[in-house]
Structure formats: C-alpha cells, structure tokens
Design an enzyme around this catalytic site. Structure first.
Site, mmCIF file in Angstrom:
data_model
loop_
_atom_site.group_PDB
_atom_site.id
_atom_site.type_symbol
_atom_site.label_atom_id
_atom_site.label_comp_id
_atom_site.label_asym_id
_atom_site.label_seq_id
_atom_site.Cartn_x
_atom_site.Cartn_y
_atom_site.Cartn_z
ATOM 1 N N GLN A 145 8.407 0.487 4.959
ATOM 2 C CA GLN A 145 9.106 -0.312 3.940
ATOM 3 C C GLN A 145 10.222 -1.129 4.607
ATOM 4 O OE1 GLN A 145 8.793 3.346 3.013
ATOM 5 N NE2 GLN A 145 6.740 2.727 2.474
ATOM 6 N N LYS A 190 5.687 -5.103 10.743
ATOM 7 C CA LYS A 190 6.202 -4.108 11.701
ATOM 8 C C LYS A 190 5.092 -3.574 12.602
ATOM 9 C CE LYS A 190 7.999 -1.643 8.320
ATOM 10 N NZ LYS A 190 8.002 -2.565 7.174
ATOM 11 N N LEU A 225 5.901 -16.726 12.034
ATOM 12 C CA LEU A 225 6.450 -18.086 12.076
ATOM 13 C C LEU A 225 5.333 -19.105 11.882
ATOM 14 C CD1 LEU A 225 9.055 -19.730 12.540
ATOM 15 C CD2 LEU A 225 8.524 -19.751 14.974
ATOM 16 N N ARG A 277 14.199 21.015 -4.968
ATOM 17 C CA ARG A 277 13.899 22.242 -4.204
ATOM 18 C C ARG A 277 12.687 22.993 -4.752
ATOM 19 N NH1 ARG A 277 19.786 23.445 -5.065
ATOM 20 N NH2 ARG A 277 19.158 22.050 -6.721
ATOM 21 N N GLY A 291 1.580 0.361 4.549
ATOM 22 C CA GLY A 291 0.298 -0.082 5.097
ATOM 23 C C GLY A 291 0.582 -1.009 6.253
ATOM 24 N N HIS A 292 0.237 -0.571 7.447
ATOM 25 C CA HIS A 292 0.480 -1.408 8.618
ATOM 26 C C HIS A 292 -0.844 -2.001 9.086
ATOM 27 C CE1 HIS A 292 4.399 0.971 9.567
ATOM 28 N NE2 HIS A 292 4.535 0.097 8.600
ATOM 29 N N ASP A 352 6.673 -4.938 4.517
ATOM 30 C CA ASP A 352 5.596 -5.880 4.849
ATOM 31 C C ASP A 352 6.066 -6.992 5.785
ATOM 32 O OD1 ASP A 352 3.976 -4.440 3.035
ATOM 33 O OD2 ASP A 352 4.842 -5.598 1.391
HETATM 34 P P1 IMP Z 1 6.767 3.645 -4.136
HETATM 35 O O1 IMP Z 1 7.297 3.726 -2.745
HETATM 36 O O2 IMP Z 1 5.267 3.712 -4.212
HETATM 37 O O3 IMP Z 1 7.435 4.615 -5.068
HETATM 38 O O4 IMP Z 1 7.133 2.182 -4.720
HETATM 39 C C1 IMP Z 1 8.468 1.797 -4.977
HETATM 40 C C2 IMP Z 1 8.689 0.326 -4.628
HETATM 41 O O5 IMP Z 1 8.596 0.165 -3.218
HETATM 42 C C3 IMP Z 1 7.630 -0.614 -5.221
HETATM 43 O O6 IMP Z 1 8.250 -1.857 -5.497
HETATM 44 C C4 IMP Z 1 6.644 -0.793 -4.101
HETATM 45 O O7 IMP Z 1 5.919 -1.988 -4.206
HETATM 46 C C5 IMP Z 1 7.585 -0.796 -2.907
HETATM 47 N N1 IMP Z 1 6.938 -0.366 -1.673
HETATM 48 C C6 IMP Z 1 6.637 0.879 -1.282
HETATM 49 N N2 IMP Z 1 6.057 0.876 -0.069
HETATM 50 C C7 IMP Z 1 6.015 -0.393 0.320
HETATM 51 C C8 IMP Z 1 5.565 -1.043 1.517
HETATM 52 O O8 IMP Z 1 5.092 -0.423 2.481
HETATM 53 N N3 IMP Z 1 5.684 -2.390 1.546
HETATM 54 C C9 IMP Z 1 6.231 -3.097 0.519
HETATM 55 N N4 IMP Z 1 6.670 -2.553 -0.602
HETATM 56 C C10 IMP Z 1 6.574 -1.205 -0.700
#
Ligand code: IMP
Length: 433
Positions: A228, A16, A336, A145, A40-41, A13
């Site tokens: 991420q 990006k 910023l 697998r 989510g972008h 978040d």
């Molecule tokens: P998962 O990827 O849904 O398995 O979540 C695992 C961890 O990664 C959790 O803490 C989510 O909140 C975090 N996470 C997964 N995708 C994102 C993202 O795009 N932004 C922020 N945190 C994420």
C-alpha cells in the site's frame, strides 16, 4: 551492511514491485512488512507478468530469503496458491520462504465480514471500498486479542477453540449485516481446511524477527518491502479511507520486531501521476475522458481486484506528507513513460482552503475533500528513450518535470523508471551502501 525500507509514497500501486525487484539484486533478505493479500505487485520480467499478493517481490531472485513479517495478515489458502504459482515458474525452489509464526491469519469468515460490511456500508454511503480480502476484520481481531496466528494453524485443538470463539463473537455481526450465520458443518470445514493449509505451510514457518535480526548482525543487506502507501496508513493516512495496518516506514520495524536504529535508508516510491482505489478524498482526480486516458495509458486496473483505479495529476503536497511520515531520504519515480504524448502536464503544488495556501493535505477528511489544488502547468513530451540511463538522456520537458518533483518533494531521486521492464530504468544512486 545496510537495511533499507521501500515504501509507497501515495495511495499504493506506485510500482513498488519493479523497484523492489531491482533493489533485490543487492539484498540478501527481503521482508514484506504489512497488510496481506490486499496488495498486488505486478512484476514484468522479459515481457512475462507475475502478480504477487503475499510473497515479497524479491521472489524473482532465486536464493534470496523472502520473509513474511509478524505484522502481516496472511490468508493461508491464498499463500499456498501463490507459492504453487511461483514454483510452477521455477521460483521458490530453494527453501527461500520464511513465514513469521506471529503473523495473523485470515480465514473465510474474515472475508465474509469484510464483504458484508462493505455492502451494508455502500447502502448507507459509508463504504471504504476495501479489497474484501478480510484485512480489516483480521486486524480488528488482532487488536481485540482474539486473533488467530500462523502458529495456531499448527495446533489443532487451539485452532478449533479460537475459531469457535471468533464465530461466537461474529455470528450476530454477520446476521446484523444481512448474512447467514455459518452452520456447525461450515465452521468445521473451515477448521479442517485451515489445519490442512497449516500442515502444508509448516516447513516455511519460523521466528521471522530473529531471522531478520540475525541477518542484520551478520552484516547482510536487508530490504523491507512496504505494501500500500503512506496515505493509506491507519494512523496517518486519509482516515477512515485507509487500510488497517501501518504502511509507513515505521511499520517495518514494528512488523519485524527490530528497532528504528537498525534502519539505514528509506526510499519512497512515487508514480509520475496519482491513483487511488476505493473511496476517499482525491483532490487531483481527473474525471471523464482525461481520467480514462490516463487509466488506459497506465494500465491502471487493480492487480488484486481488477477495479479501475481513479487517476489524477501528481499531488506534491501529498507526496511531501509521505516523505515526512516515512522519513524518506530519496525517491524512486515510476511510470514516467505513461505521460508521454500529453500536450501538457499539470502538477499540484499546493492546496487552497478557506483562503489559505497549504503545503500538505489538511488532516481532516472533509477539509481535504473541500481543498482546491493549485496547479503548475508544464509542457509535455513526445517519447522517452527506453535506453535512457541518465536524466540528461530525457527530453528537456521531462527533465524539467523530474526537477520540479525533486525540488518540491525536498528529496532527490535515486531511480527513474521509463518503462515496465527491468532494463528501462535510470539508476542514479544505490540505497545499499
Ligand atoms: P483493505 O486494505 O482491503 O481493507 O482496503 C482499505 C483501503 O485500502 C481501500 O481503499 C483499498 O482500495 C485500499 N488498498 C488496500 N490495499 C491496497 C493496495 O495494495 N493498493 C492500493 N490500494 C489498496
């Protein structure tokens, strides 16, 4: 030509989407390399919002190839919805999309298991706080697998056999976690829906790795878009509170099947403060009113789940670790402007643990939870000129803040975002050469 990886330097978040959108002006091919619809972008173009979860943010530039790498886990229904939304906005009209046939597929039972595990874990104080999009279970099946790949959606018999075998494995797990094992009719429905989705996606599928390699050999500019952030990396992040894929820059090579010698630059994206969604240690977290203020100022609510993000001061030891893990040679600073109006800005410059000062987060999660941030305090600033085009256009305290981050992260900024729109950007250095 150049090949550039853009990667989140924190817990995701970081904004990006905007940076990738700007860099895509120079790119010919944009490749999403990890995760799935957990990302989510949020893209803001001329005041209008578009949120992408699977399609690379480069989608806003008609005619540029948008590749979904083999390292991704793709929910075919979510992808079809997103394609339809993009097309309704006049995007993806020119056959720009290419979905790697080797990418793994998320079906409803992956999401079911993800949700049940989270609920089960929450009762025992062991939840990860996942997005419940089935990411973990899909990557687990891949490593075991037993995964289903995009190519399998195009082979009805193979798909039916794989789904049946997956559910053979998972039915007892679903029951153990308090769920009801799916009926034969439900399973058949999932298979039929997956095959229908596969047929709709067929025209977009192909050999993503060869496509990217050919583009590089033709001398095209290729941009890899990370999802991420480095601290959510499965191997190097704050395990177990991480996602299930390689979010660091190396994940780009792995997902696309290209070697590290092909990469020319890695740009890290960091917000001017820190956020985290889900569970896990977050030493600079602000609680109560201070955290709420930052959350509201920054609109820090998950683009995928709508969850309020945990907010805190910028954590330079964590940023340094991100720089190291991904070999970042420059950084883009986002949001910023969100800090405008704060009387004082704090920034974590080191941690203290058992009487020692640490310049990077301790790797053990319990140590990280115990570590105390050491803060430097800097005066705040009132407003930022939205037409700032150079660091010298910033008010002196904002300039000092930027310089502190640069100095302590050890790499220069190539871009500073002073507002959500494309135009509200200080562009210092173009990563494409
Ligand atoms: P998962 O990827 O849904 O398995 O979540 C695992 C961890 O990664 C959790 O803490 C989510 O909140 C975090 N996470 C997964 N995708 C994102 C993202 O795009 N932004 C922020 N945190 C994420």
């Amino acid at each position: 030509m150049s090949v550039v990886i853009v990667v989140g330097a924190q817990w995701g978040d970081e904004g990006k989407g905007k940076v990738v959108d700007l860099f895509t002006e120079r790119a010919d091919v944009v490749v999403r390399y990890g995760g799935g619809a957990n990302a989510g972008h949020t893209l803001v173009i001329e005041g209008k919002k578009l949120v992408t979860h699977l399609v690379p943010s480069g989608v806003l530039h008609p005619g540029k190839a948008c590749v979904l790498g083999d390292g991704m886990v793709i929910d075919p229904h979510a992808l079809l919805d997103e394609i339809a939304e993009c097309q309704a906005r006049g995007l993806l009209q020119q056959n720009e999309l290419l979905i790697g046939l080797g990418a793994h597929v998320i079906l409803p039972y992956h999401k079911l298991v993800d949700g049940l595990r989270e609920d089960h874990g929450a009762k025992r104080g062991r939840a990860i706080g996942t997005t419940r999009r089935g990411i973990g279970p899909a990557y687990e099946m891949k490593a075991a697998r037993r995964g289903i790949r995009v190519r399998d959606l195009l082979r009805p018999e193979r798909l039916a056999a794989l789904v049946a075998s997956n559910l053979d494995d998972l039915a007892p797990v679903i029951q153990h976690l308090g769920g009801t094992a799916p009926s034969a009719q439900e399973i058949q429905g999932w298979i039929t829906d997956a095959l229908t989705a596969g047929e709709k996606l067929r025209k977009y599928t192909g050999d993503a790795g060869r496509h990217v390699d050919n583009a590089i050999k033709r001398g095209q500019h290729v941009l890899f878009e990370g999802a991420q952030g480095c601290l959510l990396d499965l191997d190097h992040g704050t395990y177990p509170y991480v996602t299930s894929s390689s979010t660091i820059a190396a994940g780009a090579c792995q997902s696309a099947g290209i070697g590290p010698t092909m990469i020319d630059a890695v740009v890290g994206i960091t917000k001017a403060y820190a956020t985290r969604v889900g569970e896990g240690p977050f030493p600079t977290e602000l609680h109560g009113e201070a955290g709420d203020k930052l959350r509201i100022a920054g609109g820090e609510f998950g683009a995928t789940t709508g969850r309020p993000r945990r907010c805190g001061w910028l954590d330079l030891p964590a940023l340094r670790m991100g720089v190291r893990l991904s070999g970042m040679k420059s950084l883009a600073l986002t949001k910023l402007d969100v800090l405008c109006g704060m009387p004082e800005i704090q920034v974590c410059v080191a941690y203290k643990l058992d009487g020692k000062e640490l310049d990077e987060p301790p790797t053990d999660p319990e140590d990280l939870a115990r570590a105390t941030p050491i803060y430097a305090r800097q005066p705040g600033w009132g407003a930022l000129p939205s037409d700032a085009r150079d660091v010298s256009d910033l008010p002196a305290p904002a300039r000092a803040y930027v310089e502190t981050i640069e100095r302590m992260a050890g790499v220069p900024f190539c871009l500073i975002s002073v507002g959500p729109d494309r135009t509200e950007t200080i562009r210092l250095h173009d990563p494409f050469v």
